[in-house]
Design a protein around this motif. Structure first.
Motif, PDB file in Angstrom:
ATOM      1  N   GLY A  49       1.210  20.314 -13.156  1.00  0.00           N
ATOM      2  CA  GLY A  49       1.071  21.355 -12.145  1.00  0.00           C
ATOM      3  C   GLY A  49       2.221  21.329 -11.159  1.00  0.00           C
ATOM      4  N   GLU A  50       1.956  21.828  -9.953  1.00  0.00           N
ATOM      5  CA  GLU A  50       3.013  21.875  -8.944  1.00  0.00           C
ATOM      6  C   GLU A  50       3.389  20.453  -8.541  1.00  0.00           C
ATOM      7  OE1 GLU A  50       2.657  24.957  -6.026  1.00  0.00           O
ATOM      8  OE2 GLU A  50       3.625  23.719  -4.523  1.00  0.00           O
ATOM      9  N   THR A  51       4.670  20.147  -8.628  1.00  0.00           N
ATOM     10  CA  THR A  51       5.114  18.758  -8.491  1.00  0.00           C
ATOM     11  C   THR A  51       6.240  18.616  -7.479  1.00  0.00           C
ATOM     12  OG1 THR A  51       4.515  18.329 -10.801  1.00  0.00           O
ATOM     13  CG2 THR A  51       6.055  16.789  -9.785  1.00  0.00           C
ATOM     14  N   LEU A  52       6.055  17.680  -6.537  1.00  0.00           N
ATOM     15  CA  LEU A  52       7.157  17.301  -5.651  1.00  0.00           C
ATOM     16  C   LEU A  52       7.831  16.084  -6.267  1.00  0.00           C
ATOM     17  CD1 LEU A  52       5.561  17.775  -2.100  1.00  0.00           C
ATOM     18  CD2 LEU A  52       7.162  19.287  -3.319  1.00  0.00           C
ATOM     19  N   ILE A  53       9.149  16.168  -6.417  1.00  0.00           N
ATOM     20  CA  ILE A  53       9.869  15.210  -7.252  1.00  0.00           C
ATOM     21  C   ILE A  53      10.280  13.943  -6.516  1.00  0.00           C
ATOM     22  CG2 ILE A  53      12.285  15.936  -6.891  1.00  0.00           C
ATOM     23  CD1 ILE A  53      10.670  15.541 -10.333  1.00  0.00           C
ATOM     24  N   HIS A  54      10.192  13.947  -5.174  1.00  0.00           N
ATOM     25  CA  HIS A  54      10.740  12.774  -4.464  1.00  0.00           C
ATOM     26  C   HIS A  54      10.080  12.584  -3.102  1.00  0.00           C
ATOM     27  CE1 HIS A  54      14.536  10.138  -4.049  1.00  0.00           C
ATOM     28  NE2 HIS A  54      13.682   9.779  -3.097  1.00  0.00           N
ATOM     29  N   GLU A  55       8.921  11.917  -3.089  1.00  0.00           N
ATOM     30  CA  GLU A  55       8.229  11.637  -1.825  1.00  0.00           C
ATOM     31  C   GLU A  55       7.662  10.218  -1.904  1.00  0.00           C
ATOM     32  OE1 GLU A  55       8.599  13.988   0.349  1.00  0.00           O
ATOM     33  OE2 GLU A  55       9.047  15.700  -0.940  1.00  0.00           O
ATOM     34  N   HIS A  56       7.763   9.508  -0.794  1.00  0.00           N
ATOM     35  CA  HIS A  56       7.317   8.109  -0.766  1.00  0.00           C
ATOM     36  C   HIS A  56       5.986   7.939  -0.027  1.00  0.00           C
ATOM     37  CE1 HIS A  56      11.263   6.555  -2.158  1.00  0.00           C
ATOM     38  NE2 HIS A  56      11.757   7.576  -1.477  1.00  0.00           N
ATOM     39  N   LEU A  57       5.063   7.208  -0.634  1.00  0.00           N
ATOM     40  CA  LEU A  57       3.798   6.880   0.032  1.00  0.00           C
ATOM     41  C   LEU A  57       3.996   5.816   1.094  1.00  0.00           C
ATOM     42  CD1 LEU A  57       2.575   8.450  -2.322  1.00  0.00           C
ATOM     43  CD2 LEU A  57       0.741   6.761  -2.378  1.00  0.00           C
ATOM     44  N   MET A  58       5.033   5.047   0.928  1.00  0.00           N
ATOM     45  CA  MET A  58       5.299   3.945   1.841  1.00  0.00           C
ATOM     46  C   MET A  58       6.714   3.506   1.536  1.00  0.00           C
ATOM     47  SD  MET A  58       2.945   0.552   2.197  1.00  0.00           S
ATOM     48  CE  MET A  58       3.604  -0.468   0.887  1.00  0.00           C
ATOM     49  N   SER A  59       7.502   3.192   2.549  1.00  0.00           N
ATOM     50  CA  SER A  59       8.855   2.758   2.278  1.00  0.00           C
ATOM     51  C   SER A  59       9.175   1.597   3.197  1.00  0.00           C
ATOM     52  CB  SER A  59       9.814   3.928   2.493  1.00  0.00           C
ATOM     53  OG  SER A  59      11.023   3.678   1.836  1.00  0.00           O
ATOM     54  N   ARG A  60       9.207   0.408   2.607  1.00  0.00           N
ATOM     55  CA  ARG A  60       9.436  -0.769   3.438  1.00  0.00           C
ATOM     56  C   ARG A  60       9.969  -1.887   2.566  1.00  0.00           C
ATOM     57  NH1 ARG A  60       3.268  -1.268   5.037  1.00  0.00           N
ATOM     58  NH2 ARG A  60       4.261  -1.866   6.953  1.00  0.00           N
ATOM     59  N   ASP A  61      10.660  -2.802   3.200  1.00  0.00           N
ATOM     60  CA  ASP A  61      11.203  -3.938   2.460  1.00  0.00           C
ATOM     61  C   ASP A  61      10.106  -4.981   2.285  1.00  0.00           C
ATOM     62  OD1 ASP A  61      14.041  -5.410   1.832  1.00  0.00           O
ATOM     63  OD2 ASP A  61      12.482  -6.783   2.540  1.00  0.00           O
ATOM     64  N   GLU A  62       9.873  -5.369   1.045  1.00  0.00           N
ATOM     65  CA  GLU A  62       8.751  -6.283   0.805  1.00  0.00           C
ATOM     66  C   GLU A  62       8.968  -7.662   1.418  1.00  0.00           C
ATOM     67  OE1 GLU A  62      10.109  -4.136  -1.393  1.00  0.00           O
ATOM     68  OE2 GLU A  62      10.167  -4.969  -3.410  1.00  0.00           O
ATOM     69  N   ALA A  63      10.215  -8.115   1.509  1.00  0.00           N
ATOM     70  CA  ALA A  63      10.463  -9.425   2.117  1.00  0.00           C
ATOM     71  C   ALA A  63      10.174  -9.377   3.624  1.00  0.00           C
ATOM     72  CB  ALA A  63      11.915  -9.855   1.876  1.00  0.00           C
ATOM     73  N   VAL A  64      10.632  -8.318   4.274  1.00  0.00           N
ATOM     74  CA  VAL A  64      10.378  -8.164   5.711  1.00  0.00           C
ATOM     75  C   VAL A  64       8.872  -8.050   5.953  1.00  0.00           C
ATOM     76  CG1 VAL A  64      10.720  -6.669   7.728  1.00  0.00           C
ATOM     77  CG2 VAL A  64      12.621  -7.105   6.157  1.00  0.00           C
ATOM     78  N   LEU A  65       8.217  -7.286   5.099  1.00  0.00           N
ATOM     79  CA  LEU A  65       6.771  -7.084   5.258  1.00  0.00           C
ATOM     80  C   LEU A  65       6.014  -8.413   5.187  1.00  0.00           C
ATOM     81  CD1 LEU A  65       4.225  -5.252   5.316  1.00  0.00           C
ATOM     82  CD2 LEU A  65       4.373  -5.161   2.828  1.00  0.00           C
ATOM     83  N   VAL A  66       6.407  -9.249   4.237  1.00  0.00           N
ATOM     84  CA  VAL A  66       5.698 -10.519   4.061  1.00  0.00           C
ATOM     85  C   VAL A  66       6.076 -11.519   5.157  1.00  0.00           C
ATOM     86  CG1 VAL A  66       5.478 -12.535   2.539  1.00  0.00           C
ATOM     87  CG2 VAL A  66       5.370 -10.226   1.587  1.00  0.00           C
ATOM     88  N   GLN A  67       7.360 -11.562   5.507  1.00  0.00           N
ATOM     89  CA  GLN A  67       7.820 -12.592   6.440  1.00  0.00           C
ATOM     90  C   GLN A  67       7.663 -12.210   7.907  1.00  0.00           C
ATOM     91  OE1 GLN A  67       8.391 -15.472   5.311  1.00  0.00           O
ATOM     92  NE2 GLN A  67       8.470 -14.919   3.143  1.00  0.00           N
ATOM     93  N   PHE A  68       7.845 -10.943   8.220  1.00  0.00           N
ATOM     94  CA  PHE A  68       7.768 -10.511   9.623  1.00  0.00           C
ATOM     95  C   PHE A  68       6.849  -9.310   9.780  1.00  0.00           C
ATOM     96  CE2 PHE A  68      12.207 -12.060   8.879  1.00  0.00           C
ATOM     97  CZ  PHE A  68      12.076 -13.284   9.533  1.00  0.00           C
ATOM     98  N   PRO A  69       5.584  -9.460   9.420  1.00  0.00           N
ATOM     99  CA  PRO A  69       4.669  -8.309   9.439  1.00  0.00           C
ATOM    100  C   PRO A  69       4.500  -7.727  10.839  1.00  0.00           C
ATOM    101  CG  PRO A  69       3.460 -10.359   9.142  1.00  0.00           C
ATOM    102  CD  PRO A  69       4.912 -10.696   9.022  1.00  0.00           C
ATOM    103  N   GLN A  70       4.856  -8.516  11.856  1.00  0.00           N
ATOM    104  CA  GLN A  70       4.696  -8.028  13.235  1.00  0.00           C
ATOM    105  C   GLN A  70       5.659  -6.896  13.563  1.00  0.00           C
ATOM    106  OE1 GLN A  70       6.046 -10.878  12.270  1.00  0.00           O
ATOM    107  NE2 GLN A  70       7.691 -11.589  13.612  1.00  0.00           N
ATOM    108  N   MET A  71       6.695  -6.663  12.698  1.00  0.00           N
ATOM    109  CA  MET A  71       7.703  -5.652  13.015  1.00  0.00           C
ATOM    110  C   MET A  71       7.161  -4.232  12.924  1.00  0.00           C
ATOM    111  SD  MET A  71      11.627  -5.826  11.853  1.00  0.00           S
ATOM    112  CE  MET A  71      11.661  -4.491  10.706  1.00  0.00           C
ATOM    113  N   GLY A  72       6.259  -4.004  12.003  1.00  0.00           N
ATOM    114  CA  GLY A  72       5.629  -2.690  11.940  1.00  0.00           C
ATOM    115  C   GLY A  72       6.503  -1.621  11.347  1.00  0.00           C
ATOM    116  N   THR A  73       5.959  -0.439  11.230  1.00  0.00           N
ATOM    117  CA  THR A  73       6.706   0.673  10.660  1.00  0.00           C
ATOM    118  C   THR A  73       6.480   1.909  11.506  1.00  0.00           C
ATOM    119  OG1 THR A  73       4.930   1.525   9.294  1.00  0.00           O
ATOM    120  CG2 THR A  73       6.305  -0.181   8.323  1.00  0.00           C
ATOM    121  N   VAL A  74       7.417   2.805  11.424  1.00  0.00           N
ATOM    122  CA  VAL A  74       7.307   4.063  12.149  1.00  0.00           C
ATOM    123  C   VAL A  74       6.128   4.856  11.613  1.00  0.00           C
ATOM    124  CG1 VAL A  74       8.450   6.273  12.536  1.00  0.00           C
ATOM    125  CG2 VAL A  74       9.730   4.142  12.663  1.00  0.00           C
TER     126      VAL A  74
END
Ligand SMILES: [Zn+2]
Length: 331
Positions: free
Chosen positions: A17-42
């Motif tokens: 069906g109708e398809t968007l070709i380039h959209e992210h559900l989440m975009s974050r660096d996995e190392a930063v996420l695991v090591q410094f989860p306090q940084m957060g995301t926009v």
């Protein structure tokens, strides 16, 4: 009828069906996420205290907004270094009814972990083939396409190795390739050359972010090599203002390339790359709310229609092109 893998299993190409070709559900660096989860995301809590549950809620909100606008499928190009999480994708797909197409690959402009520096392109290709044939992250969810990137540092040694690994995995499995490019650094010609050297049919290659170029001739020169072009960053005003994106888009439609291009926003439901104020600059001075998955239906398509895009061209970009790029066959 050819089929396409989604996070909920394979579907027939006609069901995309109708398809968007380039959209992210989440975009974050996995190392930063695991090591410094306090940084957060926009878009959650730029100061801290972010839980993945919060990120999942935002992703679901964005996918629901896309579904309300008629979108049936979202192609999600998050791979290694972009925080790919296929279990999250599956939960969001179940909650919202949006079909999500996942990928494998590595998003890097240069850096690779030592574990991959010490392995060659064939060994890295093996990792990608596993994701395509067996499943991703210990699940049975299979990757439907491959992702790689080149940006300001150009096609350096590590980037070239990832491109060759992606090419070899594509040759072994038949799945298509999406390559992040940077028109301002003219990365695409060398990226395309590597795929061609490896023997990839360029019909399988989509060069992402061509719409960051102010020059329709530049985009045309890439399409003429045989690849698809992503006009996929609507809302990122810092790289190219909206009106200029529309002008290039309309010029390509007028020149008859409606069957070679994609329309999308490269939106990220959540993003850890920048402090909140920088994202505001990216989105054009405070209009963060504009750079979301909603922009395609709320602003882009109306502007293109106003500029003369036909219903047939719109249908081709949103229905036929995604199916053809993903399966290699016309819908
Ligand atoms: Zn992207």
């Amino acid at each position: 009828m050819p089929s396409v893998e989604t996070v909920a299993g394979p579907i027939e190409a006609s069901e995309l069906g109708e398809t968007l070709i380039h959209e992210h559900l989440m975009s974050r660096d996995e190392a930063v996420l695991v090591q410094f989860p306090q940084m957060g995301t926009v878009r959650e809590d730029p100061i801290g205290g972010v839980t993945s549950e919060a990120a999942e809620d935002v992703a679901a909100e964005f996918m629901a907004a896309a579904a309300e606008r008629g979108v049936k499928t979202v192609v999600e190009p998050s791979c290694m270094f972009l925080g790919r999480d296929v279990r999250l994708m599956k939960r969001v797909s179940e909650k919202t009814g949006i079909q999500i197409v996942a990928c494998t690959g590595i998003y890097t402009y240069d850096h690779l972990p030592i574990a991959l520096v010490s392995r060659d392109a064939d060994q890295i290709a093996e990792l990608f083939v596993h994701d395509i044939e067996q499943g991703i992250q210990g699940t049975e969810i299979k990757a439907a396409f491959l992702k790689c990137a080149a940006d300001e540092p150009g096609v350096n040694e590590n980037v070239e190795k990832v491109h060759r690994a992606v090419a070899r995995a594509s040759l072994r499995t038949g799945v298509p390739i999406m390559a992040h490019s940077r028109p301002a650094s003219d990365t695409a010609p060398r990226q395309i050359e590597i795929f061609a050297e490896e023997g990839v049919d360029l019909e399988k290659v989509q060069i992402a972010h061509c719409g960051d170029s102010p020059d329709a001739d530049y985009v045309e020169s890439l399409i003429e090599k045989g690849v698809w072009a992503g006009l996929d960053r609507y809302g990122i005003e810092m790289y190219q203002p909206f009106d200029q994106r529309i002008a290039v888009h309309l010029a390509l439609l007028e020149r008859g390339y409606g069957d070679r291009i994609f329309v999308s926003a490269d939106s990220c439901a959540t993003l850890d790359w920048f402090p909140a104020e920088t994202v505001e600059q990216l989105a054009g001075g405070g209009a963060v709310s504009d750079w979301t998955i909603k922009i395609v239906h709320d602003k882009v398509l109306p502007a293109l229609r106003e500029g003369g895009m036909t219903e047939e061209q719109e249908h081709t970009m949103l229905y036929k092109n995604p199916a053809r790029w993903l399966t290699g066959e016309p819908l």
